[in-house]
Design a protein around this motif. Structure first.
Motif, PDB file in Angstrom:
ATOM      1  N   LEU A  54       0.857  -1.189   0.000  1.00  0.00           N
ATOM      2  CA  LEU A  54       0.000   0.000   0.000  1.00  0.00           C
ATOM      3  C   LEU A  54       0.893   1.239   0.000  1.00  0.00           C
ATOM      4  O   LEU A  54       2.039   1.190   0.479  1.00  0.00           O
ATOM      5  CB  LEU A  54      -0.893  -0.005   1.239  1.00  0.00           C
ATOM      6  CG  LEU A  54      -1.827  -1.228   1.384  1.00  0.00           C
ATOM      7  CD1 LEU A  54      -2.562  -1.174   2.719  1.00  0.00           C
ATOM      8  CD2 LEU A  54      -2.799  -1.295   0.218  1.00  0.00           C
ATOM      9  N   PRO A  55       0.403   2.347  -0.532  1.00  0.00           N
ATOM     10  CA  PRO A  55       1.253   3.549  -0.645  1.00  0.00           C
ATOM     11  C   PRO A  55       1.959   3.936   0.644  1.00  0.00           C
ATOM     12  O   PRO A  55       3.132   4.337   0.631  1.00  0.00           O
ATOM     13  CB  PRO A  55       0.256   4.632  -1.092  1.00  0.00           C
ATOM     14  CG  PRO A  55      -0.795   3.873  -1.832  1.00  0.00           C
ATOM     15  CD  PRO A  55      -0.929   2.560  -1.114  1.00  0.00           C
ATOM     16  N   GLU A  56       1.265   3.806   1.782  1.00  0.00           N
ATOM     17  CA  GLU A  56       1.876   4.223   3.045  1.00  0.00           C
ATOM     18  C   GLU A  56       3.000   3.299   3.495  1.00  0.00           C
ATOM     19  O   GLU A  56       3.783   3.659   4.392  1.00  0.00           O
ATOM     20  CB  GLU A  56       0.810   4.317   4.147  1.00  0.00           C
ATOM     21  CG  GLU A  56       0.082   3.020   4.435  1.00  0.00           C
ATOM     22  CD  GLU A  56      -1.203   2.853   3.628  1.00  0.00           C
ATOM     23  OE1 GLU A  56      -2.100   2.131   4.099  1.00  0.00           O
ATOM     24  OE2 GLU A  56      -1.291   3.451   2.531  1.00  0.00           O
ATOM     25  N   ASN A  57       3.094   2.121   2.894  1.00  0.00           N
ATOM     26  CA  ASN A  57       4.144   1.163   3.284  1.00  0.00           C
ATOM     27  C   ASN A  57       5.335   1.147   2.326  1.00  0.00           C
ATOM     28  O   ASN A  57       6.294   0.409   2.562  1.00  0.00           O
ATOM     29  CB  ASN A  57       3.558  -0.250   3.347  1.00  0.00           C
ATOM     30  CG  ASN A  57       2.467  -0.381   4.402  1.00  0.00           C
ATOM     31  OD1 ASN A  57       2.518   0.294   5.430  1.00  0.00           O
ATOM     32  ND2 ASN A  57       1.490  -1.234   4.139  1.00  0.00           N
ATOM     33  N   LEU A  58       5.273   1.919   1.268  1.00  0.00           N
ATOM     34  CA  LEU A  58       6.266   1.817   0.196  1.00  0.00           C
ATOM     35  C   LEU A  58       7.141   3.061   0.094  1.00  0.00           C
ATOM     36  O   LEU A  58       6.718   4.171   0.447  1.00  0.00           O
ATOM     37  CB  LEU A  58       5.561   1.590  -1.137  1.00  0.00           C
ATOM     38  CG  LEU A  58       4.709   0.311  -1.238  1.00  0.00           C
ATOM     39  CD1 LEU A  58       3.904   0.324  -2.519  1.00  0.00           C
ATOM     40  CD2 LEU A  58       5.594  -0.934  -1.150  1.00  0.00           C
ATOM     41  N   ALA A  59       8.349   2.864  -0.423  1.00  0.00           N
ATOM     42  CA  ALA A  59       9.232   3.991  -0.736  1.00  0.00           C
ATOM     43  C   ALA A  59       8.948   4.514  -2.142  1.00  0.00           C
ATOM     44  O   ALA A  59       8.946   5.716  -2.388  1.00  0.00           O
ATOM     45  CB  ALA A  59      10.696   3.568  -0.622  1.00  0.00           C
ATOM     46  N   GLN A  60       8.701   3.598  -3.068  1.00  0.00           N
ATOM     47  CA  GLN A  60       8.428   3.950  -4.456  1.00  0.00           C
ATOM     48  C   GLN A  60       7.598   2.860  -5.113  1.00  0.00           C
ATOM     49  O   GLN A  60       7.645   1.697  -4.712  1.00  0.00           O
ATOM     50  CB  GLN A  60       9.730   4.106  -5.262  1.00  0.00           C
ATOM     51  CG  GLN A  60      10.492   5.390  -5.043  1.00  0.00           C
ATOM     52  CD  GLN A  60      11.761   5.427  -5.869  1.00  0.00           C
ATOM     53  OE1 GLN A  60      12.592   4.538  -5.764  1.00  0.00           O
ATOM     54  NE2 GLN A  60      11.911   6.435  -6.700  1.00  0.00           N
ATOM     55  N   THR A  61       6.851   3.268  -6.139  1.00  0.00           N
ATOM     56  CA  THR A  61       6.162   2.307  -6.998  1.00  0.00           C
ATOM     57  C   THR A  61       6.478   2.657  -8.445  1.00  0.00           C
ATOM     58  O   THR A  61       6.367   3.818  -8.853  1.00  0.00           O
ATOM     59  CB  THR A  61       4.636   2.345  -6.797  1.00  0.00           C
ATOM     60  OG1 THR A  61       4.338   2.020  -5.436  1.00  0.00           O
ATOM     61  CG2 THR A  61       3.938   1.351  -7.715  1.00  0.00           C
TER      62      THR A  61
END
Length: 282
Positions: free
Chosen positions: A47-54
């Protein structure tokens, strides 16, 4: 497939070809240093809040169609000194590959951090080859019109200028200087993508108005101004985006303090063959 790259989010913007080329090269050469079983690490949901980049990539298939998106979900480093970052591959909604990739951090830091690193940094975001005609005008009556015309003597197209009573071949050196400022030189900063306070940029009463007509008939308009702080700005009047330009660019676009001076700058340099024509009164 052969269209130029564009930025589509958060705004529709022309892309910087060199920046996109560098981005594609980084992604093409990116290699995992290790591939681990998904049970080797307890990673949070992507999920966005858990990631550095996508990173999401689509590519052309052999039949010319476009693939569905493949996503790379990159997690933050475990510590400040971590040399590798964990990532997983998503192949569709709620679908992912059962593996964890370890990606080199020193390669990932080369990826652009924001849209300004990918967008075109020229004043107009146009290529010279797209241009059919161009006009520059101001409140003092300076009016210059350039158009690409077929020259029967040279059997090729070249730039012609109309200023006052002069209409004929343009001074190629001056056209080159003008085009460099409009289509090649980089701006200083992206000042405002949705400006409303035009007076603070000196754009409520622009010093110059530039209209560019493309070969497909599309017209684009740009206003050039100077703020009270002696900073210089350009505005695409269709998008309201304001760019800060250099003084040298501003000076190039403001050449010719009087109509005769402007005509002298842009009319073709006299030669023995055109001396009689060039002696016409402005």
């Amino acid at each position: 497939k052969n269209s130029p790259w564009r930025v589509t989010k958060p705004y529709e913007l022309a892309a910087n070809p060199d920046a996109v080329k560098e981005l594609v090269a980084i992604l093409t050469n990116l290699r995992a240093t290790a591939v681990l079983d998904e049970s080797s690490e307890a990673l949070a949901d992507p999920l966005p809040e858990n990631l550095a980049q996508t990173i999401k990539v689509k590519f052309f298939l052999p039949d010319g169609s476009v693939s569905s998106a493949t996503s790379v979900y990159i997690y933050p480093p475990e510590t400040d000194s971590s040399a590798m970052l964990s990532a997983i591959i998503g192949t569709g909604p709620n679908q992912k590959r059962s593996a964890i990739l370890k990606l080199p951090r020193n390669e990932l830091v080369k990826l652009p951090k924001n849209v300004n690193e990918l967008r075109s940094r020229t004043l107009t975001s146009l290529e010279i080859t797209q241009i059919q005609s161009l006009s520059i005008s101001d409140a003092q009556g300076r009016d210059l019109k350039l158009s690409l015309e077929y020259d029967p003597h040279e059997r090729a197209k070249r730039w012609h200028v109309k200023i006052g009573s002069y209409e004929g071949p343009a001074n190629e050196e001056q056209v080159g200087i003008l085009f460099k400022a409009l289509f090649v030189d980089g701006i200083l900063n992206f000042s405002d993508d949705a400006a409303t306070d035009l007076p603070s940029y000196g754009l409520d009463q622009p010093g110059r108005n530039i209209e560019v007509t493309l070969k497909d008939g599309t017209a684009m308009n740009f206003a050039i101004g100077e703020s009270k702080r002696q900073h210089f700005y350009a505005r695409n009047t269709q998008t309201q985006r304001i760019l800060e330009i250099s003084k040298s660019t501003f000076d190039t676009l403001a050449k010719g303090s009087k109509p005769p001076e402007l005509a002298t700058l842009f009319r073709e340099t006299p030669t023995p063959q055109n001396e009689a024509q060039s002696s016409l009164a402005i």
